[in-house]
Design a protein around this motif. Structure first.
Motif, PDB file in Angstrom:
ATOM      1  N   ARG A   1      43.049  44.731  35.522  1.00  0.00           N
ATOM      2  CA  ARG A   1      43.828  44.312  36.858  1.00  0.00           C
ATOM      3  C   ARG A   1      42.939  43.118  37.494  1.00  0.00           C
ATOM      4  O   ARG A   1      43.306  42.199  38.187  1.00  0.00           O
ATOM      5  CB  ARG A   1      43.684  45.638  37.812  1.00  0.00           C
ATOM      6  N   GLU A   2      41.613  43.171  37.134  1.00  0.00           N
ATOM      7  CA  GLU A   2      40.529  42.122  37.949  1.00  0.00           C
ATOM      8  C   GLU A   2      40.913  40.860  37.178  1.00  0.00           C
ATOM      9  O   GLU A   2      40.859  39.763  37.856  1.00  0.00           O
ATOM     10  CB  GLU A   2      39.266  42.614  37.350  1.00  0.00           C
ATOM     11  N   TYR A   3      41.358  40.899  35.615  1.00  0.00           N
ATOM     12  CA  TYR A   3      41.825  39.494  35.289  1.00  0.00           C
ATOM     13  C   TYR A   3      42.999  39.105  35.855  1.00  0.00           C
ATOM     14  O   TYR A   3      43.277  37.732  36.316  1.00  0.00           O
ATOM     15  CB  TYR A   3      41.800  39.584  33.974  1.00  0.00           C
ATOM     16  N   ILE A   4      44.094  39.858  35.958  1.00  0.00           N
ATOM     17  CA  ILE A   4      45.255  39.634  36.684  1.00  0.00           C
ATOM     18  C   ILE A   4      45.127  39.161  38.038  1.00  0.00           C
ATOM     19  O   ILE A   4      45.684  37.986  38.391  1.00  0.00           O
ATOM     20  CB  ILE A   4      46.286  40.574  36.693  1.00  0.00           C
ATOM     21  N   ASP A   5      44.091  39.929  38.870  1.00  0.00           N
ATOM     22  CA  ASP A   5      44.044  39.300  40.197  1.00  0.00           C
ATOM     23  C   ASP A   5      43.315  37.971  40.058  1.00  0.00           C
ATOM     24  O   ASP A   5      43.601  36.922  41.200  1.00  0.00           O
ATOM     25  CB  ASP A   5      43.227  40.043  40.833  1.00  0.00           C
ATOM     26  N   ALA A   6      42.279  37.597  39.219  1.00  0.00           N
ATOM     27  CA  ALA A   6      41.714  36.210  39.241  1.00  0.00           C
ATOM     28  C   ALA A   6      42.834  35.271  38.916  1.00  0.00           C
ATOM     29  O   ALA A   6      42.471  34.222  39.371  1.00  0.00           O
ATOM     30  CB  ALA A   6      40.750  36.257  38.196  1.00  0.00           C
TER      31      ALA A   6
ATOM     32  N   GLU B   1      46.094  35.258  39.474  1.00  0.00           N
ATOM     33  CA  GLU B   1      47.030  35.129  40.761  1.00  0.00           C
ATOM     34  C   GLU B   1      46.322  34.351  41.832  1.00  0.00           C
ATOM     35  O   GLU B   1      46.933  33.580  42.376  1.00  0.00           O
ATOM     36  CB  GLU B   1      47.506  36.625  41.270  1.00  0.00           C
ATOM     37  N   LYS B   2      45.011  34.631  41.944  1.00  0.00           N
ATOM     38  CA  LYS B   2      44.280  33.861  43.134  1.00  0.00           C
ATOM     39  C   LYS B   2      43.989  32.533  42.587  1.00  0.00           C
ATOM     40  O   LYS B   2      44.265  31.774  43.503  1.00  0.00           O
ATOM     41  CB  LYS B   2      42.891  34.530  43.250  1.00  0.00           C
TER      42      LYS B   2
ATOM     43  N   LYS C   1      51.969  39.924  33.305  1.00  0.00           N
ATOM     44  CA  LYS C   1      52.018  40.502  34.815  1.00  0.00           C
ATOM     45  C   LYS C   1      52.102  39.905  35.857  1.00  0.00           C
ATOM     46  O   LYS C   1      52.742  40.013  36.973  1.00  0.00           O
ATOM     47  CB  LYS C   1      50.649  41.700  34.686  1.00  0.00           C
ATOM     48  N   PRO C   2      51.327  38.894  36.002  1.00  0.00           N
ATOM     49  CA  PRO C   2      51.412  37.963  37.343  1.00  0.00           C
ATOM     50  C   PRO C   2      52.408  37.386  37.664  1.00  0.00           C
ATOM     51  O   PRO C   2      52.679  37.025  38.801  1.00  0.00           O
ATOM     52  CB  PRO C   2      50.382  36.942  37.024  1.00  0.00           C
TER      53      PRO C   2
END
Length: 343
Positions: A289-294, A296-297, A329-330
């Protein structure tokens, strides 16, 4: 307990090798004791102006040999005290316990004749001359003290992917004979799987726990129940860069009673396609999840080239549990940027 003088003040000092002190004296002034990158202590040495004159040379705190006041006062001897914090240093100390005194042999023999060039070698005499036991070593052996031991014994248990067991053969061996060897069809890992099929007690143990209750019989290429003694198992270490073998190792430490490779990849009745997916289904891998959030950001302000570079860096680090899942995912926004660059 002062070292020297040596160096330029006394180039003929026994410690001098290649015009440099082999003991690294004089040391440097320092206000606190610390440990260097090699694990050796750097003792505190104050620059307070005190010195001792020795052989016409003033020696300050940089030339003081590490010592212990009580030991010097009690034994009135030269005693070098060092902080022993390495395994090699401990072995060095125990080596001196059994080292014994030095020995020299002196003999008077007649000179050889000038015409006789053949030297007679007495092998028996040479054997007795070379084999010498000091008093402390002799007493150590008489009382049958252990020279070395390790307890408990450690058994390394190897593993491999399907059809990838190690095969040892010579250059002149026939390939059919090599493949028919018992070691190929029955490795230690495959014998453990086979033992789980017939032994109910074996199914209660993890692979790494197997040596505690079973013994590997090399001659018969099988595991037999342990009758005496005790051993612990240690599974081979594998780098995460290897891939599927790394995830297989994780599963072997978490599942029991495996009867085939398919059982290793089975989670809640579902057979996963890879060992990586099985680890993820069991929750043994960290969430991405942390990579996906990175991603997306970065998608809000970063260009397509930057997102390409970011995702490639993640892949190169080999830290993603499921790269394809992170890719999908993103959403489609940054994927559209990727496709724009490719076009």
């Amino acid at each position: 307990m002062m070292h020297g003088p040596c160096g330029s003040d006394n180039p003929k000092c026994p410690c001098m090798i290649d015009n440099k002190c082999s003991k690294n004296f004089p040391k440097t002034f320092t206000e606190h004791t610390s440990v260097d990158e090699n694990g050796y202590p750097i003792y505190r040495r104050h620059n307070d102006g005190s010195f001792v004159e020795k052989s016409g040379v003033k020696l300050d705190n940089r030339s003081v040999v590490p010592y212990h006041k009580l030991l010097l006062k009690r034994y009135q001897a030269h005693i070098n005290v060092e902080w022993c914090n390495q395994g090699a240093s401990i072995k060095y100390l125990f080596k001196y316990i059994n080292k014994g005194p030095d020995r020299a042999t002196v003999a008077v023999v007649p000179s050889n004749n000038a015409d006789d060039n053949d030297d007679v070698v007495d092998e028996i005499k040479n054997y007795y001359d070379c084999r010498y036991l000091s008093a402390c070593e002799a007493s150590w052996r008489i009382f049958k003290f252990d020279i070395h031991f390790r307890t408990p014994s450690v058994v390394r248990v190897p593993f491999h992917l399907p059809g990838q067991q190690n095969v040892v053969y010579g250059a002149e061996d026939d390939i059919e004979d090599v493949l028919n060897k018992q070691s190929v069809s029955s490795s230690m890992f495959l014998a453990w799987v086979e033992c789980n099929e017939h032994n109910k007690e074996a199914r209660k143990l993890y692979y790494v726990e197997f040596p505690t209750k079973f013994v590997w019989k090399l001659k018969d290429r099988c595991w037999k129940p342990r009758e005496k003694g005790f051993s612990i198992g240690r599974i081979h270490t594998v780098s995460p860069n290897v891939g599927e073998a790394y995830f297989l190792r994780i599963l072997l430490n978490k599942v029991k009673g495996l009867k085939c490779f398919a059982d290793i990849r089975t989670v809640n009745g579902h057979v996963c396609a890879t060992f990586r997916e099985a680890c993820y289904a069991l929750g043994l891998l960290e969430d991405d999840r942390e990579y996906i959030d990175a991603i997306e950001k970065a998608n809000h302000s970063g260009s397509g080239y930057y997102l390409c570079y970011l995702f490639a860096t993640m892949l190169k680090s080999n830290s993603l549990s499921r790269p394809y899942f992170v890719w999908k995912k993103p959403g489609n926004i940054y994927q559209m940027k990727f496709s724009t660059i490719n076009n």
